[in-house]
Design an enzyme around this catalytic site. Sequence first.
Site, PDB file in Angstrom:
ATOM      1  N   GLY A   1       0.705  -0.905   0.074  1.00 26.82           N
ATOM      2  CA  GLY A   1      -0.380  -0.279  -0.224  1.00 26.82           C
ATOM      3  C   GLY A   1       0.948   1.489   0.242  1.00 26.82           C
ATOM      4  O   GLY A   1       0.432   2.028   1.051  1.00 26.82           O
TER       5      GLY A   1
ATOM      6  N   GLY B   1      -0.125   8.005  -0.071  1.00 26.87           N
ATOM      7  CA  GLY B   1      -0.102   7.880   1.883  1.00 26.87           C
ATOM      8  C   GLY B   1       0.677   7.932   2.381  1.00 26.87           C
ATOM      9  O   GLY B   1       2.184   8.180   2.044  1.00 26.87           O
ATOM     10  N   ILE B   2       0.988   7.335   3.624  1.00 29.04           N
ATOM     11  CA  ILE B   2       1.958   7.072   4.565  1.00 29.04           C
ATOM     12  C   ILE B   2       2.443   6.203   3.924  1.00 29.04           C
ATOM     13  O   ILE B   2       4.089   5.994   4.459  1.00 29.04           O
ATOM     14  CB  ILE B   2       1.723   6.509   5.962  1.00 29.04           C
ATOM     15  CG1 ILE B   2       0.314   7.091   6.913  1.00 29.04           C
ATOM     16  CG2 ILE B   2       2.698   6.176   6.664  1.00 29.04           C
ATOM     17  CD1 ILE B   2      -0.582   6.964   7.482  1.00 29.04           C
TER      18      ILE B   2
ATOM     19  N   SER C   1      -3.397   1.110  14.077  1.00 30.34           N
ATOM     20  CA  SER C   1      -3.279   2.394  14.755  1.00 30.34           C
ATOM     21  C   SER C   1      -4.366   2.184  16.489  1.00 30.34           C
ATOM     22  O   SER C   1      -4.748   1.310  16.669  1.00 30.34           O
ATOM     23  CB  SER C   1      -4.986   2.452  14.008  1.00 30.34           C
ATOM     24  OG  SER C   1      -5.482   4.260  14.267  1.00 30.34           O
TER      25      SER C   1
ATOM     26  N   TYR D   1     -13.504  -0.845  11.211  1.00 33.07           N
ATOM     27  CA  TYR D   1     -11.940  -0.936  10.922  1.00 33.07           C
ATOM     28  C   TYR D   1     -10.968  -1.138  12.731  1.00 33.07           C
ATOM     29  O   TYR D   1      -9.887  -1.529  12.211  1.00 33.07           O
ATOM     30  CB  TYR D   1     -11.179   0.981  10.500  1.00 33.07           C
ATOM     31  CG  TYR D   1     -10.720   1.226  10.425  1.00 33.07           C
ATOM     32  CD1 TYR D   1      -9.864   1.141   9.311  1.00 33.07           C
ATOM     33  CD2 TYR D   1     -10.097   2.714  11.650  1.00 33.07           C
ATOM     34  CE1 TYR D   1      -7.895   1.774   9.580  1.00 33.07           C
ATOM     35  CE2 TYR D   1      -8.792   2.430  11.313  1.00 33.07           C
ATOM     36  CZ  TYR D   1      -8.169   2.464  10.019  1.00 33.07           C
ATOM     37  OH  TYR D   1      -6.616   2.835  10.163  1.00 33.07           O
TER      38      TYR D   1
HETATM   39  N1  LIG Z   1      -3.911   8.369   7.736  1.00 33.67           N
HETATM   40  C1  LIG Z   1      -4.252   8.073   9.181  1.00 33.67           C
HETATM   41  O1  LIG Z   1      -4.845   9.178  10.100  1.00 33.67           O
HETATM   42  C2  LIG Z   1      -3.829   6.896   9.834  1.00 33.67           C
HETATM   43  C3  LIG Z   1      -3.960   6.444  10.828  1.00 33.67           C
HETATM   44  C4  LIG Z   1      -3.697   5.145  11.834  1.00 33.67           C
HETATM   45  C5  LIG Z   1      -3.377   4.385  10.742  1.00 33.67           C
HETATM   46  N2  LIG Z   1      -3.219   4.558   9.603  1.00 33.67           N
HETATM   47  C6  LIG Z   1      -2.880   2.857   8.825  1.00 33.67           C
HETATM   48  O2  LIG Z   1      -1.942   3.456   8.028  1.00 33.67           O
HETATM   49  C7  LIG Z   1      -1.788   2.591   6.926  1.00 33.67           C
HETATM   50  C8  LIG Z   1      -1.612   3.920   5.610  1.00 33.67           C
HETATM   51  O3  LIG Z   1      -2.853   4.323   6.032  1.00 33.67           O
HETATM   52  P1  LIG Z   1      -3.568   5.908   4.861  1.00 33.67           P
HETATM   53  O4  LIG Z   1      -3.897   6.531   5.171  1.00 33.67           O
HETATM   54  O5  LIG Z   1      -1.951   6.105   4.611  1.00 33.67           O
HETATM   55  O6  LIG Z   1      -3.802   5.611   3.619  1.00 33.67           O
HETATM   56  P2  LIG Z   1      -3.902   5.810   2.006  1.00 33.67           P
HETATM   57  O7  LIG Z   1      -3.668   7.336   1.585  1.00 33.67           O
HETATM   58  O8  LIG Z   1      -5.761   5.568   1.167  1.00 33.67           O
HETATM   59  O9  LIG Z   1      -3.486   4.707   1.382  1.00 33.67           O
HETATM   60  C9  LIG Z   1      -3.325   3.303   1.314  1.00 33.67           C
HETATM   61  C10 LIG Z   1      -2.474   2.413  -0.404  1.00 33.67           C
HETATM   62  O10 LIG Z   1      -2.958   1.050  -0.288  1.00 33.67           O
HETATM   63  C11 LIG Z   1      -3.400   0.509  -1.484  1.00 33.67           C
HETATM   64  N3  LIG Z   1      -4.666   0.053  -1.578  1.00 33.67           N
HETATM   65  C12 LIG Z   1      -5.454   0.645  -1.193  1.00 33.67           C
HETATM   66  N4  LIG Z   1      -6.061  -0.680  -0.969  1.00 33.67           N
HETATM   67  C13 LIG Z   1      -5.601  -1.824  -1.533  1.00 33.67           C
HETATM   68  C14 LIG Z   1      -6.080  -3.275  -2.139  1.00 33.67           C
HETATM   69  N5  LIG Z   1      -7.373  -3.911  -2.023  1.00 33.67           N
HETATM   70  N6  LIG Z   1      -4.452  -4.107  -2.803  1.00 33.67           N
HETATM   71  C15 LIG Z   1      -3.960  -3.299  -2.814  1.00 33.67           C
HETATM   72  N7  LIG Z   1      -3.468  -1.963  -2.545  1.00 33.67           N
HETATM   73  C16 LIG Z   1      -4.900  -1.278  -2.350  1.00 33.67           C
HETATM   74  C17 LIG Z   1      -3.542   2.437  -2.249  1.00 33.67           C
HETATM   75  O11 LIG Z   1      -2.787   2.144  -3.204  1.00 33.67           O
HETATM   76  P3  LIG Z   1      -4.188   1.328  -4.423  1.00 33.67           P
HETATM   77  O12 LIG Z   1      -5.229   2.407  -4.428  1.00 33.67           O
HETATM   78  O13 LIG Z   1      -2.678   2.541  -5.165  1.00 33.67           O
HETATM   79  O14 LIG Z   1      -4.018   0.990  -5.091  1.00 33.67           O
HETATM   80  C18 LIG Z   1      -2.456   2.981  -1.433  1.00 33.67           C
HETATM   81  O15 LIG Z   1      -1.233   2.860  -1.512  1.00 33.67           O
HETATM   82  C19 LIG Z   1      -3.194   1.816   7.049  1.00 33.67           C
HETATM   83  O16 LIG Z   1      -2.826   0.649   7.658  1.00 33.67           O
HETATM   84  C20 LIG Z   1      -3.750   2.530   7.912  1.00 33.67           C
HETATM   85  O17 LIG Z   1      -5.054   1.585   9.021  1.00 33.67           O
HETATM   86  C21 LIG Z   1      -3.877   5.785   9.297  1.00 33.67           C
END
Ligand SMILES: NC(=O)c1ccc[n+]([C@@H]2O[C@H](COP(=O)([O-])OP(=O)(O)OC[C@H]3O[C@@H](n4cnc5c(N)ncnc54)[C@H](OP(=O)(O)O)[C@@H]3O)[C@@H](O)[C@H]2O)c1
Length: 309
Positions: A10, A14-15, A139, A164
Amino acid sequence: MSGKIILITGSTGGIGKATAAELAKLGGYVIITGRDRSRGEAALAEIRRESGNDSAQLMLADLSSQKGVRELADSFIARHKRLDVLINNVGGLYGNRYETVDGIEATLALNHLCPFLLTLLLLPALRAGAPSRIVNVSSIGHKNVQRINFDDLQNIEYRGFLVYSQTKLANLLFTYELADRLNGERITVNALHPGIVQTDIGKTFCTERFFPDRKYVSCVFCFLAETLIRLFFKFDDLEKAAQACIYVAASSELDGVTGKYFDNNEQMVQSSLASYDKAAALRLWQVSSELTGCGEAAVAAEGRDPSPP
Ligand SMILES: NC(=O)c1ccc[n+]([C@@H]2O[C@H](COP(=O)([O-])OP(=O)(O)OC[C@H]3O[C@@H](n4cnc5c(N)ncnc54)[C@H](OP(=O)(O)O)[C@@H]3O)[C@@H](O)[C@H]2O)c1
């Protein structure tokens, strides 16, 4: 991190993308993953440009599907003899209940079963790379639930954010259980909370939950909501979230440290009481093995079992 092989799921946005770019700057051989080729290639070009490291690679896979997870593991193993760091970062938060091609509720499939299956399939490569690290991006949201609801693991009664949160609790139960099972091997397993960051994850949830057929209205709403939230709340920035991941993935301070949880300030902290529930961890392991057809042989409960999953 020079020359270390790092797979981060992923990471086309994002992160994950921010973490990949920083690890590439440190000289890592970074492999990013996503579903969409054009988004993936754009992310790859940006990471290579920003880091000045041309070795970064892209692998495409839909990780909500077990076939996708298995294909990713297979193509990784076909290309690389070892894996130094696996960062299980991919995650989703959905406004509505979906089922994957495997007939599994999508949040459970992507956020928990994907890291479970991918990690076990890649254990031979991690063993070849030992000392190696597994980093699970959980998280602080795991604290929103008191337990895994095994009576409704498929989340038939769908409550998006709680579903989630439950998968983020599952990340911790898996982390601690795997750390126990890998005891005696030179593979560490840790989890972290990266901070609260504005990424697509929140926007997807908002669009699906409130404006499924009106993307434009949703964008305006998200913008207004974010502006309002910013008046009362400070989001963490992406760079800080990436640093939190890099600390757990790369810091020499954590050599040999396993089965721990870190916050976004790079501090080792306690996770919720529910996350240390051994009976729940064992039950989750068993159910995950049944749902993925993988697990029991990969790591025996008493320690290493070298037979492949
Ligand atoms: N953002 C926050 O505030 C936050 C807080 C706590 C924890 N987290 C955790 O941090 C992690 C990253 O979160 P984020 O906020 O960076 O998310 P994000 O911006 O939505 O990015 C998600 C990534 O995962 C990929 N992805 C999504 N669905 C997929 C699928 N079915 N198969 C393969 N790749 C997929 C997306 O790529 P494509 O769309 O190009 O496929 C993208 O690269 C997650 O585990 C989340 O639970 C986030």
